[in-house]
Design an enzyme around this catalytic site. Structure first.
Site, PDB file in Angstrom:
ATOM      1  N   CYS A  21      58.758  23.260  39.496  1.00 24.92           N
ATOM      2  CA  CYS A  21      60.084  23.175  38.909  1.00 24.92           C
ATOM      3  C   CYS A  21      60.805  22.113  39.725  1.00 24.92           C
ATOM      4  O   CYS A  21      60.921  22.230  40.935  1.00 24.92           O
ATOM      5  CB  CYS A  21      60.821  24.513  39.028  1.00 24.92           C
ATOM      6  SG  CYS A  21      62.597  24.342  38.741  1.00 24.92           S
ATOM      7  N   ASP A  60      24.995  38.542  55.954  1.00 25.49           N
ATOM      8  CA  ASP A  60      25.054  38.828  54.530  1.00 25.49           C
ATOM      9  C   ASP A  60      24.612  37.583  53.768  1.00 25.49           C
ATOM     10  O   ASP A  60      25.411  36.719  53.439  1.00 25.49           O
ATOM     11  CB  ASP A  60      26.486  39.226  54.137  1.00 25.49           C
ATOM     12  CG  ASP A  60      26.481  40.093  52.898  1.00 25.49           C
ATOM     13  OD1 ASP A  60      25.391  40.312  52.332  1.00 25.49           O
ATOM     14  OD2 ASP A  60      27.556  40.544  52.501  1.00 25.49           O
ATOM     15  N   CYS A  84      60.656  27.016  33.866  1.00 22.53           N
ATOM     16  CA  CYS A  84      60.752  27.736  35.134  1.00 22.53           C
ATOM     17  C   CYS A  84      61.256  29.162  34.902  1.00 22.53           C
ATOM     18  O   CYS A  84      62.277  29.354  34.245  1.00 22.53           O
ATOM     19  CB  CYS A  84      61.699  26.993  36.062  1.00 22.53           C
ATOM     20  SG  CYS A  84      62.051  27.896  37.572  1.00 22.53           S
ATOM     21  N   CYS A 114      65.022  29.222  36.542  1.00 23.65           N
ATOM     22  CA  CYS A 114      66.163  28.445  36.046  1.00 23.65           C
ATOM     23  C   CYS A 114      66.009  27.982  34.602  1.00 23.65           C
ATOM     24  O   CYS A 114      66.943  27.436  34.022  1.00 23.65           O
ATOM     25  CB  CYS A 114      66.414  27.238  36.952  1.00 23.65           C
ATOM     26  SG  CYS A 114      65.112  26.005  36.867  1.00 23.65           S
ATOM     27  N   TYR A 142      15.292  36.619  62.876  1.00 23.85           N
ATOM     28  CA  TYR A 142      15.445  37.803  63.721  1.00 23.85           C
ATOM     29  C   TYR A 142      14.214  38.713  63.743  1.00 23.85           C
ATOM     30  O   TYR A 142      14.244  39.777  64.339  1.00 23.85           O
ATOM     31  CB  TYR A 142      16.667  38.619  63.268  1.00 23.85           C
ATOM     32  CG  TYR A 142      16.703  38.879  61.775  1.00 23.85           C
ATOM     33  CD1 TYR A 142      15.868  39.845  61.207  1.00 23.85           C
ATOM     34  CD2 TYR A 142      17.546  38.156  60.944  1.00 23.85           C
ATOM     35  CE1 TYR A 142      15.882  40.065  59.843  1.00 23.85           C
ATOM     36  CE2 TYR A 142      17.559  38.368  59.583  1.00 23.85           C
ATOM     37  CZ  TYR A 142      16.731  39.328  59.037  1.00 23.85           C
ATOM     38  OH  TYR A 142      16.727  39.541  57.684  1.00 23.85           O
ATOM     39  N   GLU A 196      22.435  43.414  67.058  1.00 27.77           N
ATOM     40  CA  GLU A 196      22.442  42.122  66.361  1.00 27.77           C
ATOM     41  C   GLU A 196      23.467  42.118  65.220  1.00 27.77           C
ATOM     42  O   GLU A 196      23.827  43.161  64.699  1.00 27.77           O
ATOM     43  CB  GLU A 196      21.043  41.845  65.763  1.00 27.77           C
ATOM     44  CG  GLU A 196      19.935  41.899  66.804  1.00 27.77           C
ATOM     45  CD  GLU A 196      18.532  41.941  66.194  1.00 27.77           C
ATOM     46  OE1 GLU A 196      18.388  41.583  65.001  1.00 27.77           O
ATOM     47  OE2 GLU A 196      17.591  42.338  66.903  1.00 27.77           O
ATOM     48  N   LYS A 254      27.417  49.526  58.721  1.00 29.37           N
ATOM     49  CA  LYS A 254      28.186  48.630  57.846  1.00 29.37           C
ATOM     50  C   LYS A 254      29.691  48.782  58.059  1.00 29.37           C
ATOM     51  O   LYS A 254      30.194  49.892  58.161  1.00 29.37           O
ATOM     52  CB  LYS A 254      27.834  48.899  56.376  1.00 29.37           C
ATOM     53  CG  LYS A 254      26.445  48.400  56.029  1.00 29.37           C
ATOM     54  CD  LYS A 254      26.211  48.398  54.533  1.00 29.37           C
ATOM     55  CE  LYS A 254      26.549  47.059  53.927  1.00 29.37           C
ATOM     56  NZ  LYS A 254      26.312  47.020  52.473  1.00 29.37           N
ATOM     57  N   LYS A 266      24.550  41.753  61.418  1.00 31.53           N
ATOM     58  CA  LYS A 266      23.909  41.927  60.118  1.00 31.53           C
ATOM     59  C   LYS A 266      24.446  40.820  59.203  1.00 31.53           C
ATOM     60  O   LYS A 266      25.590  40.859  58.761  1.00 31.53           O
ATOM     61  CB  LYS A 266      24.241  43.309  59.550  1.00 31.53           C
ATOM     62  CG  LYS A 266      23.531  43.609  58.249  1.00 31.53           C
ATOM     63  CD  LYS A 266      23.778  45.059  57.837  1.00 31.53           C
ATOM     64  CE  LYS A 266      23.040  45.391  56.573  1.00 31.53           C
ATOM     65  NZ  LYS A 266      23.407  44.534  55.445  1.00 31.53           N
ATOM     66  N   CYS A 305      67.973  25.408  40.885  1.00 28.68           N
ATOM     67  CA  CYS A 305      67.083  26.529  40.616  1.00 28.68           C
ATOM     68  C   CYS A 305      67.348  27.656  41.624  1.00 28.68           C
ATOM     69  O   CYS A 305      67.111  27.483  42.817  1.00 28.68           O
ATOM     70  CB  CYS A 305      65.637  26.038  40.714  1.00 28.68           C
ATOM     71  SG  CYS A 305      64.437  27.325  40.386  1.00 28.68           S
TER      72      CYS A 305
HETATM   73 ZN   LIG Z   1      63.474  26.453  38.471  1.00 32.66          ZN
END
Ligand SMILES: [Zn+2]
Length: 649
Positions: free
Chosen positions: A409, A112, A393, A396, A213, A108, A301, A110, A415
């Site tokens: 930016c 969580d 930025c 640039c 289960y 089966e 596990k 498991k 840039c």
């Molecule tokens: Zn830039």
């Protein structure tokens, strides 16, 4: 160090984490790290044959909290012993088989989530309880009743207690976190926090689910195997996961474990392992329990996918559309088979929402195909300090602009980071597919040859390339040829290659299918664009904006002058496969899945992912999967690669 000192230290730590986890709902370490502490303590106890009276190993779980009504369970609920390697599991398996050679096992998932029992009397839902410490639990009747999939009355009229796991689906968590200022860390915490909330309305809003289960108690004693448990649960309309299987040999168990481990990311339920239970209850009774665990069931596990690490620094990266993305530099951790030192933080709002700070410990999660992500804060330290958003930025130096939760930016043509990344994107595999051109190569192109637009790539000569570091004859030839050979892209790849904001692979494909030629696409109005299925207004606007930019048009003109000619989309629904539906399985010798799909679609056919009675052909390569069996059983025509090649000739 004296082992008793170490044991005291471990007990102190475990109790602290227990308190944080169970009482405060605010875990400060991951499950894997918690288990490691407990494992070490239990090993010391075993080696030294000494156990402190207050050792957490003496109790089956943790103390219950005080604000819910506490009650003893009618039948104690045991937690499962666990194994973390196939070899360890084999020892457990062999031991049982040596005593009971005909044993069959129930295999089966498991789950969580949070373990819950529900008492039914006269067929009516009477009481729901959390597992608590296994002996005493909390009464959460009204909370659990909000879970819609749980029946409030059942056909079985005698007293019965059923057991299952309350869970939150991963997709539900995503939905919840999208609109919530206080994001939840993971589905397990989300489920536990929802059930153990005094206000059932909160439980309800989290849209939990529950899989059953076990039947810890049944008045008429009519269940004699795990298989019968599932039959009983199904008969009484409890949700049972369809995955459960009865297995009887270890090869099969190993195979199934590997399969689940591989597929678990794709499943909407969080699964942290599998459970093996002996099917026959008489055998279970004979095997009995150790002081802490039943001997007839075990959990295997999986390696953890989430760990905690410390944030050392945060760098802000500029993407090809100008979007600023924070990237956390973390203390290296080993997670899912790789060492991780960087994890994404999506955007600055995400940092604020998740309360991430430099020098704080955070949860890092890694899924199979995604870059590692920071999920939330685990704990702050004395040195924790706020992360500052840059005002200009980092590439640039121009001021940044906030758009909704993202920061950009807007210096599109000035840039350096944006320009370079746009060209990297143009060359990438799913775009123009120019192999041998890495990010570093583009850097060199930018610096040495002032390349700012994709069209300039086609002007590079072999002599130019030879000047670059590490470019010898062979590499130079390859890169040169790859650039020159990229001049005849498909429409969808070319649209994608342009790097228009909000256009990913799927959208590019949809647009190519709809407009068929690049001219049609380029000349489309906003109104025409929003008519395309799945094209949102924001995407349509990005396209209109893109073609309104003179420099973009200049690049397109220059590409044309260099004989870059976009193919017309052949996906026009005519051809030998018109009206036919294909499913692909296994690997082909001469085609990737993508190429085979292209061959089919360009001849008017359709490719779907699963076999049904509407499937016309299953194209089967090497090492086929379950689709093959399904096609056989439905009588779908199965063709191999040779037949396929003959059909498309
Ligand atoms: Zn830039």
């Amino acid at each position: 160090m004296d082992y008793k000192l170490r044991m005291r230290e471990l007990i102190k730590q475990i109790n602290e984490h227990n308190y944080n986890y169970y009482i405060l709902d605010n875990p400060t370490i991951s499950d894997a790290e918690y288990d490691k502490l407990l494992d070490e303590l239990m090993l010391l106890e075993k080696q030294n044959n000494f156990v402190f009276d207050d050792s957490p190993s003496k109790r089956v779980g943790a103390e219950v909290i005080s604000n819910f009504e506490k009650e003893p369970h009618k039948v104690p609920l045991y937690s499962l012993d666990k194994r973390q390697s196939i070899d360890e599991l084999k020892v457990w398996y062999d031991d049982i088989m040596s005593k009971y050679p005909d044993t069959k096992f129930s295999f089966e998932y498991k789950f969580d989530g949070l373990t819950i029992t529900i008492l039914y009397e006269n067929g009516i839902f009477k009481k729901a309880m959390t597992r608590g410490n296994g002996i005493i639990g909390e009464v959460v009747t009204n909370q659990v009743k909000t879970i819609k999939s749980i029946p409030l009355s059942i056909p079985f009229k005698q007293t019965v207690i059923v057991q299952g796991e309350a869970i939150m689906l991963k997709s539900e968590l995503e939905k919840y976190n999208k609109n919530n200022p206080e994001p939840l860390k993971n589905v397990r915490n989300a489920a536990a926090g929802a059930i153990r909330n005094l206000n059932p309305q909160v439980t309800k809003e989290r849209n939990l689910d529950m899989y059953f289960y076990a039947v810890p108690y049944i008045e008429d004693d009519s269940i004699h195997s795990q298989q019968e448990v599932f039959e009983f649960l199904k008969q009484n309309k409890f949700k049972v996961h369809s995955y459960n299987k009865i297995v009887d040999n270890f090869d099969e168990i190993t195979k199934l474990i590997n399969k689940v481990d591989k597929e678990k990311e794709k499943i909407d339920i969080l699964i942290d392992g599998i459970v093996l239970k002996i099917n026959d209850f008489n055998t279970c009774k004979e095997l009995g329990h150790t002081s802490r665990f039943p001997k007839f069931a075990i959990a295997y596990k999986f390696a953890p996918q989430e760990l905690t690490s410390k944030v050392l620094d945060v760098k802000f990266q500029v993407g090809r559309t100008g979007k600023i993305t924070p990237l956390a530099i973390i203390e290296p951790i080993f997670l899912s088979g790789a060492t991780i030192q960087r994890a994404t933080l999506n955007n600055y709002s995400d940092i604020k929402r998740k309360k991430i700070k430099i020098n704080s410990y955070v949860y890092v999660r890694r899924s199979n195909e995604v870059i590692p992500e920071i999920m939330g804060i685990a704990s702050d330290t004395a040195e924790s300090k706020e992360i500052e958003m840059p005002s200009v930025c980092p590439s640039c130096g121009q001021p940044l602009k906030q758009e909704d939760i993202e920061t950009f930016c807007t210096n599109y043509w000035g840039c350096p980071a944006q320009i370079k990344k746009r060209i990297v994107h143009y060359c990438s595999k799913d775009a123009m597919n120019i192999e041998g051109v890495s990010e570093k190569t583009i850097d060199a192109f930018y610096n040495e040859f002032s390349i700012r637009y994709p069209y300039q790539l086609y002007d590079l000569t072999k002599n130019d390339l030879l000047q670059l570091e590490k470019f010898k004859d062979k590499k130079t030839n390859n890169v040169y040829e790859n650039i020159q050979n990229s001049k005849n892209p498909t429409l969808e790849k070319f649209i994608y290659a342009l790097g228009i904001r909000n256009i990913g692979k799927k959208t590019a494909k949809d647009l190519a299918k709809y407009f068929k030629t690049f001219e049609n696409f380029k000349n489309a109005t906003f109104e025409q664009l929003v008519e395309v299925e799945d094209i949102a207004e924001i995407t349509a606007q990005s396209i209109v904006d893109f073609f309104a930019d003179k420099k973009n048009l200049e690049n397109l003109d220059e590409l044309k002058k260099r004989d870059v000619v976009v193919q017309e989309s052949k996906n026009n629904g005519t051809g030998i496969f018109e009206g036919k539906t294909f499913v692909l399985t296994g690997t082909l010798d001469n085609y990737t899945r993508e190429q085979a799909t292209f061959e089919i679609e360009s001849r008017g056919g359709k490719v779907t992912s699963s076999v049904s009675k509407n499937t016309d052909y299953l194209l089967a390569g090497e090492s086929v999967g379950s689709k093959y069996d399904k096609a056989m059983s439905l009588g779908v025509k199965i063709i191999d690669e040779n037949e396929f090649v003959n059909m498309i000739k």
